[in-house]
Design an enzyme around this catalytic site. Structure first.
Site, PDB file in Angstrom:
ATOM      1  N   GLU A   1       0.970  -0.836   0.303  1.00 43.24           N
ATOM      2  CA  GLU A   1      -0.095   0.190   0.324  1.00 43.24           C
ATOM      3  C   GLU A   1       0.844   0.928   0.001  1.00 43.24           C
ATOM      4  O   GLU A   1       0.371   2.186  -0.307  1.00 43.24           O
ATOM      5  CB  GLU A   1      -1.252  -0.278   1.115  1.00 43.24           C
ATOM      6  CG  GLU A   1      -1.876  -1.307   1.315  1.00 43.24           C
ATOM      7  CD  GLU A   1      -2.990  -1.711   2.573  1.00 43.24           C
ATOM      8  OE1 GLU A   1      -2.908  -1.771   3.774  1.00 43.24           O
ATOM      9  OE2 GLU A   1      -3.867  -1.024   1.934  1.00 43.24           O
TER      10      GLU A   1
ATOM     11  N   GLU B   1      -3.943  -9.389   3.376  1.00 43.71           N
ATOM     12  CA  GLU B   1      -4.963  -9.023   4.200  1.00 43.71           C
ATOM     13  C   GLU B   1      -6.257 -10.324   5.187  1.00 43.71           C
ATOM     14  O   GLU B   1      -6.318 -10.331   5.753  1.00 43.71           O
ATOM     15  CB  GLU B   1      -4.790  -7.627   4.684  1.00 43.71           C
ATOM     16  CG  GLU B   1      -4.417  -6.003   5.300  1.00 43.71           C
ATOM     17  CD  GLU B   1      -3.676  -6.050   3.812  1.00 43.71           C
ATOM     18  OE1 GLU B   1      -3.971  -7.024   3.418  1.00 43.71           O
ATOM     19  OE2 GLU B   1      -2.945  -5.016   3.459  1.00 43.71           O
TER      20      GLU B   1
HETATM   21  N1  3HC Z   1       3.830  -8.717  11.577  1.00 48.78           N
HETATM   22  C1  3HC Z   1       4.580  -9.657  12.481  1.00 48.78           C
HETATM   23  N2  3HC Z   1       5.904 -10.640  12.213  1.00 48.78           N
HETATM   24  C2  3HC Z   1       5.415 -10.441  10.934  1.00 48.78           C
HETATM   25  C3  3HC Z   1       5.235 -10.062   9.621  1.00 48.78           C
HETATM   26  C4  3HC Z   1       3.823  -9.338  10.654  1.00 48.78           C
HETATM   27  N3  3HC Z   1       3.508  -8.795   8.815  1.00 48.78           N
HETATM   28  N4  3HC Z   1       5.463 -11.206   8.736  1.00 48.78           N
HETATM   29  C5  3HC Z   1       6.379 -12.036   9.356  1.00 48.78           C
HETATM   30  N5  3HC Z   1       6.857 -12.255  10.599  1.00 48.78           N
HETATM   31  C6  3HC Z   1       7.620 -12.717  11.283  1.00 48.78           C
HETATM   32  C7  3HC Z   1       6.835 -14.138  11.340  1.00 48.78           C
HETATM   33  O1  3HC Z   1       6.605 -13.985  12.796  1.00 48.78           O
HETATM   34  C8  3HC Z   1       8.277 -14.690  11.688  1.00 48.78           C
HETATM   35  O2  3HC Z   1       8.530 -14.746  13.161  1.00 48.78           O
HETATM   36  P1  3HC Z   1       9.535 -15.648  13.352  1.00 48.78           P
HETATM   37  O3  3HC Z   1      10.876 -15.406  13.388  1.00 48.78           O
HETATM   38  O4  3HC Z   1       9.901 -14.337  15.537  1.00 48.78           O
HETATM   39  O5  3HC Z   1       9.137 -16.418  14.539  1.00 48.78           O
HETATM   40  C9  3HC Z   1       9.145 -14.004  10.756  1.00 48.78           C
HETATM   41  O6  3HC Z   1       8.793 -12.608  10.802  1.00 48.78           O
HETATM   42  C10 3HC Z   1       9.508 -14.525   9.758  1.00 48.78           C
HETATM   43  O7  3HC Z   1       8.162 -15.099   8.701  1.00 48.78           O
HETATM   44  P2  3HC Z   1       8.422 -16.773   8.235  1.00 48.78           P
HETATM   45  O8  3HC Z   1       8.684 -17.643   9.224  1.00 48.78           O
HETATM   46  O9  3HC Z   1       6.594 -16.460   7.650  1.00 48.78           O
HETATM   47  O10 3HC Z   1       9.066 -16.100   6.996  1.00 48.78           O
HETATM   48  P3  3HC Z   1       9.106 -16.410   5.098  1.00 48.78           P
HETATM   49  O11 3HC Z   1       9.806 -16.029   4.621  1.00 48.78           O
HETATM   50  O12 3HC Z   1       8.920 -17.347   5.423  1.00 48.78           O
HETATM   51  O13 3HC Z   1       7.454 -15.948   5.322  1.00 48.78           O
HETATM   52  C11 3HC Z   1       6.578 -13.658   4.326  1.00 48.78           C
HETATM   53  C12 3HC Z   1       7.515 -14.453   4.761  1.00 48.78           C
HETATM   54  C13 3HC Z   1       6.292 -13.920   3.656  1.00 48.78           C
HETATM   55  C14 3HC Z   1       6.624 -12.445   4.724  1.00 48.78           C
HETATM   56  C15 3HC Z   1       5.432 -14.261   5.682  1.00 48.78           C
HETATM   57  O14 3HC Z   1       6.358 -14.304   6.898  1.00 48.78           O
HETATM   58  C16 3HC Z   1       3.754 -13.357   5.481  1.00 48.78           C
HETATM   59  O15 3HC Z   1       3.401 -13.742   4.367  1.00 48.78           O
HETATM   60  N6  3HC Z   1       3.320 -12.741   6.442  1.00 48.78           N
HETATM   61  C17 3HC Z   1       2.564 -12.432   6.800  1.00 48.78           C
HETATM   62  C18 3HC Z   1       2.332 -10.198   5.779  1.00 48.78           C
HETATM   63  C19 3HC Z   1       1.029 -10.685   5.868  1.00 48.78           C
HETATM   64  O16 3HC Z   1       0.321 -10.532   6.122  1.00 48.78           O
HETATM   65  N7  3HC Z   1       1.116  -8.374   5.817  1.00 48.78           N
HETATM   66  C20 3HC Z   1      -0.272  -7.827   6.280  1.00 48.78           C
HETATM   67  C21 3HC Z   1      -0.180  -7.506   7.461  1.00 48.78           C
HETATM   68  S1  3HC Z   1      -1.799  -6.606   7.685  1.00 48.78           S
HETATM   69  C22 3HC Z   1      -1.313  -5.488   7.207  1.00 48.78           C
HETATM   70  O17 3HC Z   1      -0.220  -5.302   6.558  1.00 48.78           O
HETATM   71  C23 3HC Z   1      -2.658  -3.901   7.092  1.00 48.78           C
HETATM   72  C24 3HC Z   1      -2.735  -2.647   6.509  1.00 48.78           C
HETATM   73  O18 3HC Z   1      -3.208  -3.594   5.240  1.00 48.78           O
HETATM   74  C25 3HC Z   1      -3.378  -2.179   7.160  1.00 48.78           C
END
Ligand code: 3HC
Ligand code: NAI
Length: 653
Positions: free
Chosen positions: A96, A116
């Protein structure tokens, strides 16, 4: 002058409240510096950014503090040119942020998305308003409804990025060579017009339905993220940008506190905890370059397909020529289906099919790095298999059993490599179900466990560690769950009503339908070996087994099935049989039970069993149990798994 701002908040550059404040200050500094004409925003640590820090939602989500929205608003207000230089993942709030920039460039390996919805949310930093303005609105809606991540190549096709280019490793020169770097032409996405076809609702409906199943119980549609997403996108073409944005913010803020989002966020973190094994010394995993499977039946065939899909060649040892022919047919049919569905090219399907070989000779497994046994559920047969395997498979290779209930240590005892021995419990159909229970024997080494977790990732499975105990995590709880369903039927509640109540609760399938799908004989055999099990003491299993009512496979079980059909038809004979058994046992009939009570009793039994499993140290954490039930047994994700559900119920009691 171009100023570079690098998102650098390990591990994934998440935009927490605190970190957003820091970035906002950097932007304000750039804004106040007259020599800066353009700003490049990029990321460190191999990511652009994973978006807003999901941990922040657990605290009070306070949009009045500094969030990514403030960063975006500052960019929007600015007269300077902003370039998002993406290398790696750009998700959620981070994409975004990129959407608010004037240019977006990305490296070929980058992945972009607004996931999301998978957290029971909608994009809440302008994504629902900007994405449909920038790219084809239907594609935008689809991306957000599915929470789909797209490759850089696809992003370029969609017009989401301007160009695919390589970025300098030196952060200060990151986006050198980006088109129009340093020029003063602003291209605000918010000023574009949305061209959304009038049929949005009709187009979106299938996704809403699919998503509804996963994220929210139908009766609580107020919290349904997919509906709110459509509302927000509708605003993008009905309202001026600022009012659409205000609507999106409101809808997002409502969802942050909703029960389904809370549950889905719990699952997000629970899944990431799974491979963290307390007190396990660090160990480098072995590489599995080739695998073997013993037994080409239902499970062996599915496991072989799973390896082929992950690009790992696999040899299946199966003595029965008839079974080999059946397995080959299943494999061929499955790959053809993928080709027909457009998921695989003919060439890729052929290649994967060719990577599965059959043999009737254990010697063919000699050079495999891992061999998984999937023969009949019988200890003496399994011990015989492992003694043979230990003799022919190269030293150092891992041996694993796919047993559903048997003792891993007893099997390991016939080998000279108990350190390289463990359980790898796949779920049927093994090539589809995402769950894998990794069963740790008393001698299983740290390296063997590390290898299993790494392999699970390669196989695209979600792996949960279980101690070596009867039924491990999932099945032990499943027996208690089905036992309570049987108790209700003995008390006069028809199986069809029990199943309907559990489906209403959100289970993918009712317990009696599951009995019929798995086969009554499977449960009967387990019960013979475990007379101490409560389920073994219910006479209904014996009666159905005697009558050859084994479920779908014989056309009759707790339901009846028309020839060739899987549709479960209510059968009054079964209800009468339950009534007779109840009378004999002196159980009072009371069919007058509400759906909520049915669900409460059955889920209650599940939770009690989960608590025992934690007490006995079979599962490491409540979240591990939740993941087992979500991925292995169709527990509704929007309730967060049985243990999370129980916690929520207690909190609201
Ligand atoms: N917030 C907080 N922690 C996060 C995070 C996030 N958005 N995304 C990843 N992490 C953390 C994980 O919990 C993990 O922590 P740990 O090592 O302590 O267990 C670490 O980052 C690594 O994550 P993965 O083990 O999942 O690592 P990968 O490399 O396999 O994947 C990723 C990385 C593709 C970024 C995956 O973690 C992912 O899909 N994350 C979620 C992304 C997401 O949903 N984003 C949207 C958030 S909501 C938002 O943005 C609202 C907005 O619209 C206002
Ligand atoms: P199955 O009966 O379909 O297949 C077993 C296969 O093993 C048969 O093809 C048989 O010919 C072969 N076999 C028997 N003895 C052998 C030997 N000595 N050497 C080589 N092959 C031999 O059984 P299924 O359902 O595939 O189950 C296999 C294992 O997986 C069992 O331990 C079962 O408990 C477990 N399991 C089964 C699940 C299911 O839903 N079917 C789910 C998870 C685990």
């Amino acid at each position: 002058m171009n100023k570079v701002i690098t998102l650098d908040n390990p591990p994934v550059n998440a935009l927490s409240f605190a970190y957003s404040e820091k970035i906002l200050k950097e932007i304000e500094a750039a804004e106040n510096d007259a020599s800066v004409t353009s700003v490049t925003i990029t990321g460190a640590n191999g990511y652009f950014s994973a978006g807003v820090d999901v941990n922040d939602f657990a605290k009070e989500w306070d949009p009045s503090g500094t969030t990514v929205r403030d960063i975006i608003e500052a960019i929007e207000r600015s007269g300077k040119v902003y370039i998002a230089a993406i290398d790696g993942v750009a998700l959620g709030g981070a994409l975004e942020l990129a959407l608010a920039c004037d240019r977006r460039v990305a490296t070929a390996r980058s992945k972009l998305g607004l996931p999301e919805i998978k957290l029971g949310l909608i994009p809440g930093a302008g994504g629902t308003q900007r994405l449909p303005r920038l790219i084809d609105a239907q594609a935008a809606l689809q991306m957000m409804l599915k929470g789909e991540t797209v490759s850089a190549e696809r992003a370029l096709e969609l017009g989401l990025i301007d160009v695919i280019m390589s970025l300098s490793n030196d952060p200060e020169h990151r986006a050198e060579g980006a088109p129009d770097e340093g020029t003063h032409t602003k291209r605000r996405v918010s000023e574009l017009k949305v061209k959304l076809p009038p049929s949005t609702q009709a187009f979106a409906l299938p996704y809403v339905i699919a998503q509804a199943h996963k994220t929210v119980p139908p009766e609580e549609s107020g919290g349904l993220a997919a509906h709110k997403l459509i509302d927000a996108v509708q605003a993008a073409f009905e309202l001026p940008f600022s009012r659409g944005l205000a609507r999106e913010y409101r809808l997002f803020d409502e969802l942050v506190g909703s029960a389904p989002s809370l549950a889905l966020r719990h699952l997000f973190f629970a899944e990431r905890e799974l491979s963290k094994i307390p007190s396990l010394p660090p160990a480098a995993p072995l590489e599995i370059k080739s695998a073997g499977v013993v037994g080409g039946g239902t499970m062996g065939t599915g496991i072989a397909i799973t390896f082929a899909n992950a690009g790992i060649p696999v040899t299946v040892v199966e003595p029965s020529a008839e079974q080999v022919a059946k397995a080959r047919q299943t494999i061929f049919g499955m790959f053809m289906h993928q080709v027909k569905r457009g998921r695989l090219t003919q060439e890729e399907a052929w290649k994967r099919g060719q990577s599965i070989e059959f043999s009737d000779d254990y010697a063919a497994l000699g050079e495999c790095d891992l061999v998984i046994e999937a023969v009949f559920e019988n200890m003496s047969v399994k011990k015989e298999v492992f003694a043979k395997l230990d003799a022919v498979v190269k030293p150092g290779a891992i041996l694993a059993s796919n047993t559903s209930t048997l003792d891993i240590d007893e099997m390991a005892s016939v080998t000279k490599r108990p350190e390289q021995f463990l359980g790898l419990h796949f779920f049927a159909p093994a090539n589809i179900m995402k769950l894998l229970e990794i069963v740790r024997g008393k001698s299983t080494s740290a390296q063997t466990l590390a290898t299993a977790f790494k392999l699970a990732k390669q196989l695209r499975k979600v792996a949960v560690l279980s101690a070596n105990a009867f039924g491990f995590i999932g099945n032990r709880m499943f027996f208690e769950y089905t036992r309570e369903a049987v108790a209700l039927a003995e008390e006069g509640v028809p199986p069809a009503r029990v199943d309907a109540a559990m489906k209403k609760f959100g289970m993918a399938m009712g317990p009696f339908a599951t009995f019929d799908l798995s086969g009554i004989d499977v449960f009967w055999h387990v019960a013979q070996g475990r007379p101490d099990l409560a389920l073994a003491r219910t006479p209904i299993l014996d009666r159905l087994y005697e009558q050859k009512r084994l479920g779908q496979k014989t056309g009759k079980g707790f339901y009846t099935y028309a020839e060739g059909s899987r549709e479960a038809i209510r059968d009054e004979e079964i209800e009468q049989l339950f009534a007779q058994l109840a009378k004999k046992a002196g159980v009072t009939q009371n069919p007058d039970v509400s759906d909520a009570e049915i669900a409460q009793r059955i889920v209650g039994a599940l939770i009690k069993s989960g608590e025992e499993i934690l007490r006995d140290g079979v599962a490491l954490r409540p979240g591990d149990i939740d993941i087992v039930w979500i991925y292995g047994y169709g527990f509704p994700p929007y309730r967060g798994g049985p243990m999370f559900h129980s916690q929520q119920e207690l909190a609201h009691a």
